[in-house]
Design a protein around this motif. Sequence first.
Motif, PDB file in Angstrom:
ATOM      1  N   ARG A  60       0.811  -1.222   0.000  1.00  0.00           N
ATOM      2  CA  ARG A  60       0.000   0.000   0.000  1.00  0.00           C
ATOM      3  C   ARG A  60       0.839   1.264   0.000  1.00  0.00           C
ATOM      4  NH1 ARG A  60      -3.265  -2.534   3.698  1.00  0.00           N
ATOM      5  NH2 ARG A  60      -2.346  -1.396   5.414  1.00  0.00           N
ATOM      6  N   LYS A  61       1.939   1.275   0.745  1.00  0.00           N
ATOM      7  CA  LYS A  61       2.686   2.512   0.983  1.00  0.00           C
ATOM      8  C   LYS A  61       3.792   2.800  -0.034  1.00  0.00           C
ATOM      9  CE  LYS A  61       0.585   3.594   4.821  1.00  0.00           C
ATOM     10  NZ  LYS A  61      -0.194   4.782   4.994  1.00  0.00           N
ATOM     11  N   THR A  62       4.327   1.765  -0.665  1.00  0.00           N
ATOM     12  CA  THR A  62       5.458   2.010  -1.550  1.00  0.00           C
ATOM     13  C   THR A  62       5.002   2.622  -2.880  1.00  0.00           C
ATOM     14  OG1 THR A  62       7.462   1.076  -2.491  1.00  0.00           O
ATOM     15  CG2 THR A  62       5.507  -0.274  -2.638  1.00  0.00           C
ATOM     16  N   SER A  63       5.877   3.411  -3.439  1.00  0.00           N
ATOM     17  CA  SER A  63       5.584   4.006  -4.741  1.00  0.00           C
ATOM     18  C   SER A  63       6.371   3.312  -5.851  1.00  0.00           C
ATOM     19  CB  SER A  63       5.914   5.501  -4.726  1.00  0.00           C
ATOM     20  OG  SER A  63       7.278   5.675  -4.401  1.00  0.00           O
ATOM     21  N   VAL A  64       7.189   2.324  -5.483  1.00  0.00           N
ATOM     22  CA  VAL A  64       8.001   1.603  -6.458  1.00  0.00           C
ATOM     23  C   VAL A  64       7.166   0.464  -7.035  1.00  0.00           C
ATOM     24  CG1 VAL A  64      10.161   0.346  -6.825  1.00  0.00           C
ATOM     25  CG2 VAL A  64      10.067   2.188  -5.135  1.00  0.00           C
ATOM     26  N   ARG A  65       6.868   0.578  -8.309  1.00  0.00           N
ATOM     27  CA  ARG A  65       5.969  -0.365  -8.964  1.00  0.00           C
ATOM     28  C   ARG A  65       6.490  -1.797  -8.913  1.00  0.00           C
ATOM     29  NH1 ARG A  65       4.171  -2.668 -13.577  1.00  0.00           N
ATOM     30  NH2 ARG A  65       2.062  -2.230 -14.252  1.00  0.00           N
ATOM     31  N   GLN A  66       7.774  -2.002  -9.139  1.00  0.00           N
ATOM     32  CA  GLN A  66       8.351  -3.345  -9.142  1.00  0.00           C
ATOM     33  C   GLN A  66       8.215  -4.017  -7.773  1.00  0.00           C
ATOM     34  OE1 GLN A  66       8.304  -4.011 -12.459  1.00  0.00           O
ATOM     35  NE2 GLN A  66       9.878  -5.453 -11.800  1.00  0.00           N
ATOM     36  N   VAL A  67       8.387  -3.241  -6.718  1.00  0.00           N
ATOM     37  CA  VAL A  67       8.231  -3.778  -5.357  1.00  0.00           C
ATOM     38  C   VAL A  67       6.782  -4.207  -5.144  1.00  0.00           C
ATOM     39  CG1 VAL A  67       8.305  -3.194  -2.902  1.00  0.00           C
ATOM     40  CG2 VAL A  67      10.164  -2.480  -4.414  1.00  0.00           C
ATOM     41  N   LYS A  68       5.843  -3.373  -5.586  1.00  0.00           N
ATOM     42  CA  LYS A  68       4.425  -3.710  -5.446  1.00  0.00           C
ATOM     43  C   LYS A  68       4.096  -5.006  -6.182  1.00  0.00           C
ATOM     44  CE  LYS A  68       2.404   0.803  -4.823  1.00  0.00           C
ATOM     45  NZ  LYS A  68       1.083   1.321  -4.611  1.00  0.00           N
ATOM     46  N   ILE A  69       4.591  -5.132  -7.406  1.00  0.00           N
ATOM     47  CA  ILE A  69       4.299  -6.321  -8.208  1.00  0.00           C
ATOM     48  C   ILE A  69       4.900  -7.564  -7.561  1.00  0.00           C
ATOM     49  CG2 ILE A  69       4.792  -7.461 -10.419  1.00  0.00           C
ATOM     50  CD1 ILE A  69       4.577  -4.650 -11.713  1.00  0.00           C
ATOM     51  N   ARG A  70       6.157  -7.475  -7.162  1.00  0.00           N
ATOM     52  CA  ARG A  70       6.831  -8.626  -6.559  1.00  0.00           C
ATOM     53  C   ARG A  70       6.146  -9.049  -5.254  1.00  0.00           C
ATOM     54  NH1 ARG A  70      12.294  -7.242  -4.977  1.00  0.00           N
ATOM     55  NH2 ARG A  70      12.157  -5.978  -6.846  1.00  0.00           N
ATOM     56  N   LEU A  71       5.821  -8.067  -4.405  1.00  0.00           N
ATOM     57  CA  LEU A  71       5.166  -8.394  -3.135  1.00  0.00           C
ATOM     58  C   LEU A  71       3.736  -8.890  -3.336  1.00  0.00           C
ATOM     59  CD1 LEU A  71       6.456  -5.633  -0.715  1.00  0.00           C
ATOM     60  CD2 LEU A  71       7.049  -8.054  -0.743  1.00  0.00           C
ATOM     61  N   ALA A  72       3.049  -8.359  -4.343  1.00  0.00           N
ATOM     62  CA  ALA A  72       1.684  -8.829  -4.617  1.00  0.00           C
ATOM     63  C   ALA A  72       1.696 -10.288  -5.057  1.00  0.00           C
ATOM     64  CB  ALA A  72       1.030  -7.956  -5.678  1.00  0.00           C
ATOM     65  N   LYS A  73       2.650 -10.655  -5.903  1.00  0.00           N
ATOM     66  CA  LYS A  73       2.762 -12.056  -6.330  1.00  0.00           C
ATOM     67  C   LYS A  73       3.105 -12.951  -5.140  1.00  0.00           C
ATOM     68  CE  LYS A  73       4.067 -11.187 -11.108  1.00  0.00           C
ATOM     69  NZ  LYS A  73       5.145 -11.254 -12.121  1.00  0.00           N
ATOM     70  N   PHE A  74       4.042 -12.490  -4.320  1.00  0.00           N
ATOM     71  CA  PHE A  74       4.439 -13.258  -3.141  1.00  0.00           C
ATOM     72  C   PHE A  74       3.264 -13.414  -2.173  1.00  0.00           C
ATOM     73  CE2 PHE A  74       6.114 -13.294   1.233  1.00  0.00           C
ATOM     74  CZ  PHE A  74       6.818 -14.485   1.195  1.00  0.00           C
ATOM     75  N   SER A  75       2.535 -12.329  -1.929  1.00  0.00           N
ATOM     76  CA  SER A  75       1.424 -12.387  -0.972  1.00  0.00           C
ATOM     77  C   SER A  75       0.296 -13.261  -1.492  1.00  0.00           C
ATOM     78  CB  SER A  75       0.909 -10.982  -0.649  1.00  0.00           C
ATOM     79  OG  SER A  75       0.323 -10.394  -1.791  1.00  0.00           O
ATOM     80  N   ARG A  76       0.100 -13.294  -2.796  1.00  0.00           N
ATOM     81  CA  ARG A  76      -0.933 -14.156  -3.372  1.00  0.00           C
ATOM     82  C   ARG A  76      -0.631 -15.627  -3.070  1.00  0.00           C
ATOM     83  NH1 ARG A  76      -0.942 -12.271  -8.684  1.00  0.00           N
ATOM     84  NH2 ARG A  76      -1.813 -10.348  -7.908  1.00  0.00           N
TER      85      ARG A  76
END
Length: 166
Positions: A60-76
């Motif tokens: 939610r808080k990061t503005s780095v798109r790659q971090v969001k994508i990587r963490l979203a895949k991991f959290s899924r």
Amino acid sequence: MPHRLWIAVNSILIVLSVIYIWFFRQHDSSSVILAQFLAQIAMVLFLININMYFIFLVIRKTSVRQVKIRLAKFSRVMMKWHISIAVTGTTIIIGHAAINLFEIAPVIGFDNLKLISGYLAIIFLFLTLAAGYLRHKKSSGFRRKFHLTTATIFFLIFLVHMFIPI
């Protein structure tokens, strides 16, 4: 940078608990040693589950798109295991509690601060499980916050319980 700090805090917590339990809280009884081992396993499982909140927070808080994508895949992937990890950790911690109630409690007393904090931790663990079950059945903002609040309180009580000397 905050994720590195969080990883460091988790690692330090695990290392401190290992040092405290295995070097400062040694026992002669093999069943008490088993209880300590079960507590260590359950602690790691609970940490994995509690860390899901921080993964979502970084997403939610990061503005780095790659971090969001990587963490979203991991959290899924991790969320598929969240309930299994919680149930396994709870089963293991019940074994820890049962051994200690039969081995340690008669020696130190059932009203010892260590045991009282354990009772409280178990109560909040079951509240967390109930809140998680309700959230799983029908998610809402209130149920999400209730599950998060009970999990946080459980984690804090569990930390206190872990470091209270017998």
